[in-house]
Design an enzyme around this catalytic site. Sequence first.
Site, mmCIF file in Angstrom:
data_model
loop_
_atom_site.group_PDB
_atom_site.id
_atom_site.type_symbol
_atom_site.label_atom_id
_atom_site.label_comp_id
_atom_site.label_asym_id
_atom_site.label_seq_id
_atom_site.Cartn_x
_atom_site.Cartn_y
_atom_site.Cartn_z
ATOM 1 C CD GLU A 151 34.119 46.088 35.816
ATOM 2 O OE1 GLU A 151 34.567 46.223 36.793
ATOM 3 O OE2 GLU A 151 34.227 45.258 35.208
ATOM 4 C CG HIS A 154 33.036 45.174 41.156
ATOM 5 N ND1 HIS A 154 32.978 44.341 41.679
ATOM 6 C CD2 HIS A 154 33.010 44.895 39.647
ATOM 7 C CE1 HIS A 154 32.948 43.198 40.991
ATOM 8 N NE2 HIS A 154 33.315 43.290 39.927
ATOM 9 C CG ASP A 161 34.408 40.072 39.874
ATOM 10 O OD1 ASP A 161 33.227 40.667 39.181
ATOM 11 O OD2 ASP A 161 35.624 40.162 39.730
#
Length: 933
Positions: A151, A154, A161
């Site tokens: 995460e 990101h 992803d």
Amino acid sequence: NAKAEGAVFILAPTLLGSMVQLKNGGYEDIVIAINPELPEDHNIIRNIKDMVKEASTYLFNATKQRFFFKAVKIIIPQHWLPKSEYLSVKTESYDKADVIVANPYLKYGDDPYTLQYGGCGEKGRYIHFTPDFLLNDTLYNIYGSRVFVHEWAHLRWGVFDEYNNDAPFYVSVNSGKASVEATRCSADITGKYIVQSCTGNNCMTRECDYDQQTKLYEAGCKFVPEKTQNAPASIMYMQSLPSVVEFCDQSTHNEKATNLQNKMCNYHSTWEVIMNSTDFSNTSPINSASPPFETSFSLLQTKDRAVCLVLDVSGSMAGYNRIKHLYQAAEIFLLQIIEMGSWVGIVTFESTAQITSNLRQIVSENVRQDLIKYLPKSAGGGTNICAGVRKGFEVIKQKYSNLDGSEIVLLTDGEDSGMSICLKEVEDSGSIIHTIALGPSAAPELEQFSDMTGGLKFYATDTVDSNGLQDAFSGISSGSGNISEQSIQLESTAQSVAVKQWMNGTVTVDSTVGKDTFFVVTWDRSTSPPDILLRDPKGKEYRTSNFTVSDLNLRTARLNIAGTAEVGDWLYWIQNNHTVSQVISMIVTSRPASLAVPPVTVKAHMNKDTNNFPNPMVIYAEVSQGFLPVLGATVMATVEPQTGSAVELRLLDDGSGADITKNDGIYSKYFTTFKGNGRYNLKVHIQGRNQTVRLGRRQSRALYVPGYIENGEIKINAPRPEVSDDEIQAKLGSFNRVATGGSFVVKNVPSGGIIDVFPPCKITDLEAQFEEDKIHLSWTAPGNDLDEGQADRYIIKMSESLLDLRNTFEDATSVNTSSLIPKPAGTKESFQFKPENVTIENGTIIYFAIRAIDNASLTSEVSNVVQAALFVPPKESLPDTLPTEVITKSVPTQESLPDTIPTEVITNSVPKQGSFLLRFLLMLSMTVSMFQY
Ligand SMILES: [Ca+2]
Ligand SMILES: [Ca+2]
């Protein structure tokens, strides 16, 4: 093609709200905030600490000894019992946190995710973990502590992803042999394709069959990896697999996988994107086997909100009716916006500063009414901003021993060359400074105060019919995450109304709001109110005499609806009964109707605070209920420059142009119509009507690992708890919202006429389908300037190599597009042609890409690349029930499922090589429109 390559990485300078610092490879000041609704549970804190510490070592190794988590602040809700080790929150807040811990709105939905809607390389908004995820061992074990690194990548580096729940398989050809593969990175990860079927507790597993229609694996088929294997990548695919310790790099990257990373980052690996980040260029590897520091944690507890209004009353505030507008706007803040229980004081300043009201707690309507008596009504003197801020600090210190977590609302219209003397003092104060710049001469350094302290920034022009000041004050809600107490703006509109003419309108009160509802009418000339008629959904009428007009403020009429306002359309008619035309405005605010149901909320912002022409900007509006996206709303943005007229744009959630993902509740649009240098402000109007729905999940959830193969044995995890269809979509019906998106600054706009500098935007939704012997391409038209206007022509290229289209688009085989004339931006385009000089046989894959050119010969970036593949599933693996006549269809796109399935094609025999396209089992892989290749 250096140009196309160079455009791949768009680096965004700002992480909105975040105050994370990177020092010698260590991330510091990471804020993890626990939602104020959560009951006290110290296991949450303990598990956060364990997770981040473990993740730090993993991050360090995954980034080749470059980054680790050094220092984390955890924000603890105010209602948790105080402890001596808790420090007080300074400029950190729930709203600006990097990681939030909060319940999902629905019963299920514990998958960790990152709210990310910028382009490749752009930072995300926040990571969301649920308390269940942190406390439930089963869930935690499936994702692992490593999910925090997934995460974080990101959030911090803007990678995407490498799995795709919506397009889990694709066709690949290796040495002439075609096969169906799981969408993954790297392609070296081994496993089996397995379907599990259960009757009660009795579960059977078997190998997947091919789907007769898609020629991919059947629905429900899962790729189950071997638990023990050698593939070290990738963290953006399946970080919980024990062998996975790296990001996919250039050598391990799988550019054929139908995932968002490929689509968004132009088929580049995640590690290449990370290497392109400023984090990477600002650090060097650390010569150590483990992170040089264990992660340290500090615990901060929220306290009562304390705000001091610091208001400019210098001579220039007498001009343009500014002091009157200030009064009207600050009154809205004190009577309608500031939350119950908060502390408020008021300071005015010119050459010197004065306390006009000491800090008082809002415990009743009487306190609010009392406070407005101390708002300034006259102006005169010079401008000393530092004196005002210091006096504001003094007011806060009437209650608190330090300034930690307090807020100053600083409004000024003037220049002050002496501002810099208190910069350091402000930065170190622990107070959050929200700034409101009024008019064209407000000090250009003003926003520094906000930037240093994490405060909000607003800009209001003197244009009366834009409600700028009222909107700025309405935007200063608490950042505590206590949404149930916050004021929500339903309407803010104004217009010039001629003598005896009317201003009419409708405001919808929806079921998620209705408490503490105010209808406020303001006017700018007469000293008596216009004729007002307001009718609630049940027909009850309110007239001018029902509204309150204060002696202190003769240009505002206010109506507070008792109890909870009726749900439905409230209609109003306002007539200008003055002798000249005047600007009349209607402002409606309310609060959530109940603690149990989160209200529909809107957050609007630009992609950056400061922009250098000719870079384009992007406007975003996030419309949600709780954490769930709201779809189908009409979202209009108004961008008001310092000089010149405002620009209105409709933001779209259609996955084209600036909008990264279709149907995620993030509405976006490019902004390119710059009217000159200086400040601009952003405001959005949102309208929900019958087709508006709330969708039950977010995109980009972490991959739920289906299970593992261990020593040849299949071990399937408990299935992911799925949300039922009823819960996934809920009709919201009609609602109204207004949100201010704050201010931004534009520089380097040339004076005089602007020549065309903006090419059409990149096409990101190209799709392909076989229709008989033809290829059918479709996409959303870009504009002349990004997603606005109309392009001049298209170039379409085809190749057997995906990367050739990306790297050397010009050299690829052209498709004749002479008959193709671009439609206006946002329109669906459709183009059919017969590919020539191509021998199609089993295992043939053709790739297509497109560019648009405008009338100034500016060319868009190369689009996403789509694949058309011919694949005959191996006969022995076809299911027994398969008829000898095989039905052929192209894969329909996800949204167009029912109506675009083409005519079925029947084939009787295994086709011979080189025979006509139709004779084959055709398959067109991966044209699922949200995630096409
Ligand atoms: Ca979107
Ligand atoms: Ca153009």
